[in-house]
Design a protein around this motif. Sequence first.
Motif, PDB file in Angstrom:
ATOM      1  N   LEU A 119       0.822  -1.215   0.000  1.00  0.00           N
ATOM      2  CA  LEU A 119       0.000   0.000   0.000  1.00  0.00           C
ATOM      3  C   LEU A 119       0.855   1.264   0.000  1.00  0.00           C
ATOM      4  N   GLU A 120       2.023   1.215   0.599  1.00  0.00           N
ATOM      5  CA  GLU A 120       2.938   2.363   0.520  1.00  0.00           C
ATOM      6  C   GLU A 120       3.382   2.588  -0.924  1.00  0.00           C
ATOM      7  N   VAL A 121       3.678   1.505  -1.633  1.00  0.00           N
ATOM      8  CA  VAL A 121       4.086   1.604  -3.035  1.00  0.00           C
ATOM      9  C   VAL A 121       2.929   2.136  -3.879  1.00  0.00           C
ATOM     10  N   ILE A 122       1.729   1.623  -3.650  1.00  0.00           N
ATOM     11  CA  ILE A 122       0.550   2.075  -4.403  1.00  0.00           C
ATOM     12  C   ILE A 122       0.306   3.559  -4.161  1.00  0.00           C
ATOM     13  N   ALA A 123       0.430   4.001  -2.930  1.00  0.00           N
ATOM     14  CA  ALA A 123       0.233   5.422  -2.611  1.00  0.00           C
ATOM     15  C   ALA A 123       1.259   6.291  -3.332  1.00  0.00           C
ATOM     16  N   ALA A 124       2.504   5.845  -3.369  1.00  0.00           N
ATOM     17  CA  ALA A 124       3.543   6.605  -4.078  1.00  0.00           C
ATOM     18  C   ALA A 124       3.243   6.669  -5.573  1.00  0.00           C
ATOM     19  N   GLN A 125       2.757   5.567  -6.141  1.00  0.00           N
ATOM     20  CA  GLN A 125       2.399   5.558  -7.560  1.00  0.00           C
ATOM     21  C   GLN A 125       1.224   6.489  -7.831  1.00  0.00           C
ATOM     22  N   LEU A 126       0.236   6.487  -6.935  1.00  0.00           N
ATOM     23  CA  LEU A 126      -0.903   7.400  -7.082  1.00  0.00           C
ATOM     24  C   LEU A 126      -0.443   8.843  -7.111  1.00  0.00           C
ATOM     25  N   ALA A 127       0.421   9.195  -6.188  1.00  0.00           N
ATOM     26  CA  ALA A 127       0.926  10.571  -6.123  1.00  0.00           C
ATOM     27  C   ALA A 127       1.694  10.923  -7.393  1.00  0.00           C
ATOM     28  N   ALA A 128       2.484   9.987  -7.888  1.00  0.00           N
ATOM     29  CA  ALA A 128       3.290  10.239  -9.085  1.00  0.00           C
ATOM     30  C   ALA A 128       2.432  10.408 -10.335  1.00  0.00           C
ATOM     31  N   THR A 129       1.223   9.834 -10.311  1.00  0.00           N
ATOM     32  CA  THR A 129       0.330   9.923 -11.481  1.00  0.00           C
ATOM     33  C   THR A 129      -0.833  10.885 -11.248  1.00  0.00           C
ATOM     34  N   ALA A 130      -0.743  11.725 -10.216  1.00  0.00           N
ATOM     35  CA  ALA A 130      -1.732  12.767  -9.926  1.00  0.00           C
ATOM     36  C   ALA A 130      -3.120  12.219  -9.593  1.00  0.00           C
ATOM     37  N   PHE A 131      -3.170  11.088  -8.921  1.00  0.00           N
ATOM     38  CA  PHE A 131      -4.404  10.532  -8.371  1.00  0.00           C
ATOM     39  C   PHE A 131      -5.525  10.357  -9.401  1.00  0.00           C
ATOM     40  N   PRO A 132      -5.299   9.499 -10.400  1.00  0.00           N
ATOM     41  CA  PRO A 132      -6.381   9.229 -11.361  1.00  0.00           C
ATOM     42  C   PRO A 132      -7.571   8.577 -10.647  1.00  0.00           C
ATOM     43  N   GLN A 133      -8.747   8.831 -11.184  1.00  0.00           N
ATOM     44  CA  GLN A 133      -9.980   8.435 -10.496  1.00  0.00           C
ATOM     45  C   GLN A 133     -10.075   6.946 -10.199  1.00  0.00           C
ATOM     46  N   GLY A 134      -9.902   6.085 -11.184  1.00  0.00           N
ATOM     47  CA  GLY A 134     -10.044   4.652 -10.957  1.00  0.00           C
ATOM     48  C   GLY A 134      -9.063   4.133  -9.917  1.00  0.00           C
ATOM     49  N   ALA A 135      -7.823   4.543 -10.021  1.00  0.00           N
ATOM     50  CA  ALA A 135      -6.798   4.102  -9.074  1.00  0.00           C
ATOM     51  C   ALA A 135      -7.054   4.669  -7.685  1.00  0.00           C
ATOM     52  N   SER A 136      -7.568   5.879  -7.612  1.00  0.00           N
ATOM     53  CA  SER A 136      -7.863   6.488  -6.312  1.00  0.00           C
ATOM     54  C   SER A 136      -8.997   5.752  -5.609  1.00  0.00           C
ATOM     55  N   LEU A 137     -10.022   5.373  -6.351  1.00  0.00           N
ATOM     56  CA  LEU A 137     -11.132   4.635  -5.761  1.00  0.00           C
ATOM     57  C   LEU A 137     -10.689   3.234  -5.324  1.00  0.00           C
ATOM     58  N   ARG A 138      -9.814   2.627  -6.104  1.00  0.00           N
ATOM     59  CA  ARG A 138      -9.257   1.320  -5.727  1.00  0.00           C
ATOM     60  C   ARG A 138      -8.423   1.469  -4.449  1.00  0.00           C
ATOM     61  N   PHE A 139      -7.632   2.524  -4.338  1.00  0.00           N
ATOM     62  CA  PHE A 139      -6.825   2.796  -3.146  1.00  0.00           C
ATOM     63  C   PHE A 139      -7.730   2.988  -1.925  1.00  0.00           C
ATOM     64  N   LEU A 146      -7.622  13.362  -1.845  1.00  0.00           N
ATOM     65  CA  LEU A 146      -6.311  12.718  -1.867  1.00  0.00           C
ATOM     66  C   LEU A 146      -5.245  13.659  -2.423  1.00  0.00           C
ATOM     67  N   THR A 147      -5.596  14.383  -3.475  1.00  0.00           N
ATOM     68  CA  THR A 147      -4.662  15.344  -4.060  1.00  0.00           C
ATOM     69  C   THR A 147      -4.320  16.443  -3.062  1.00  0.00           C
ATOM     70  N   GLY A 148      -5.342  16.966  -2.380  1.00  0.00           N
ATOM     71  CA  GLY A 148      -5.112  18.001  -1.382  1.00  0.00           C
ATOM     72  C   GLY A 148      -4.263  17.502  -0.230  1.00  0.00           C
ATOM     73  N   ILE A 157      -3.390   9.103   5.155  1.00  0.00           N
ATOM     74  CA  ILE A 157      -2.214   9.962   5.270  1.00  0.00           C
ATOM     75  C   ILE A 157      -0.986   9.119   5.590  1.00  0.00           C
ATOM     76  N   ARG A 158      -1.175   8.127   6.432  1.00  0.00           N
ATOM     77  CA  ARG A 158      -0.079   7.232   6.797  1.00  0.00           C
ATOM     78  C   ARG A 158       0.532   6.581   5.560  1.00  0.00           C
ATOM     79  N   PHE A 159      -0.314   6.112   4.628  1.00  0.00           N
ATOM     80  CA  PHE A 159       0.214   5.465   3.442  1.00  0.00           C
ATOM     81  C   PHE A 159       0.792   6.470   2.454  1.00  0.00           C
ATOM     82  N   LEU A 160       0.238   7.666   2.408  1.00  0.00           N
ATOM     83  CA  LEU A 160       0.788   8.697   1.534  1.00  0.00           C
ATOM     84  C   LEU A 160       2.162   9.159   2.005  1.00  0.00           C
ATOM     85  N   SER A 161       2.385   9.142   3.318  1.00  0.00           N
ATOM     86  CA  SER A 161       3.674   9.591   3.840  1.00  0.00           C
ATOM     87  C   SER A 161       4.020   8.893   5.149  1.00  0.00           C
TER      88      SER A 161
END
Length: 191
Positions: free
Chosen positions: A31-51, A81-83, A116-120
């Motif tokens: 989940l830490e890796v997934i969160a980093a990937q989400l941030a790197a791709t600007a939180f696309p909708q499908g991936a954000s909902l899956r997260f 998530l972006t905020g 937040i924990r997984f984002l950072s």
Amino acid sequence: MVNLGTYELADHLFPDCIRKHRLEYPDTDLLEVIAAQLAATAFPQGASLRFLRQVCRWGGYYGIAARVQQNNQPGAICQALTGAWQMISQSDPMGALEQINALHGLSRPSFASKFIRFLSPHQAPIFDRIISEQTGFSLTAAGYGLLIKACQHAAEHLAAAGIGNPVRPDGAWYIADIEAAFYADMGNLEA
């Protein structure tokens, strides 16, 4: 000995406690890796909902994800998530908590802090009822701030004592790992 509010944990117990936590929650690193990937791709909708669903499942309450999705537009979830990421990027986990708390149907601050924990994991712990009750920190945003400071102090103390973190390649104690070790001790997780 390290204090987290009113709860104490001996220095030498931290490595075993964090190992126990990882055994109980084996998807933590993923989940830490997934969160980093989400941030790197600007939180696309499908991936954000899956997260959202993955974090709620990890936290043991998968139904919260459905409630959040019913009470918020997908764009609002991505925006929260972006905020939160923007606040984390400014070293402001309290601001990140505020962003996630804007979502309707999410336990505040308990489940909000999980995102937040997984984002950072470097900056942010999880703050739930168990941690609140055991430490004496009120389950509020102010209590979350106290928890963060206590975890930072604990990480600095363990580094100064030469106690490495066995779940991180560099042996560093992230704020999330400090909280997880305490949680493992509080919950008497099995090895």
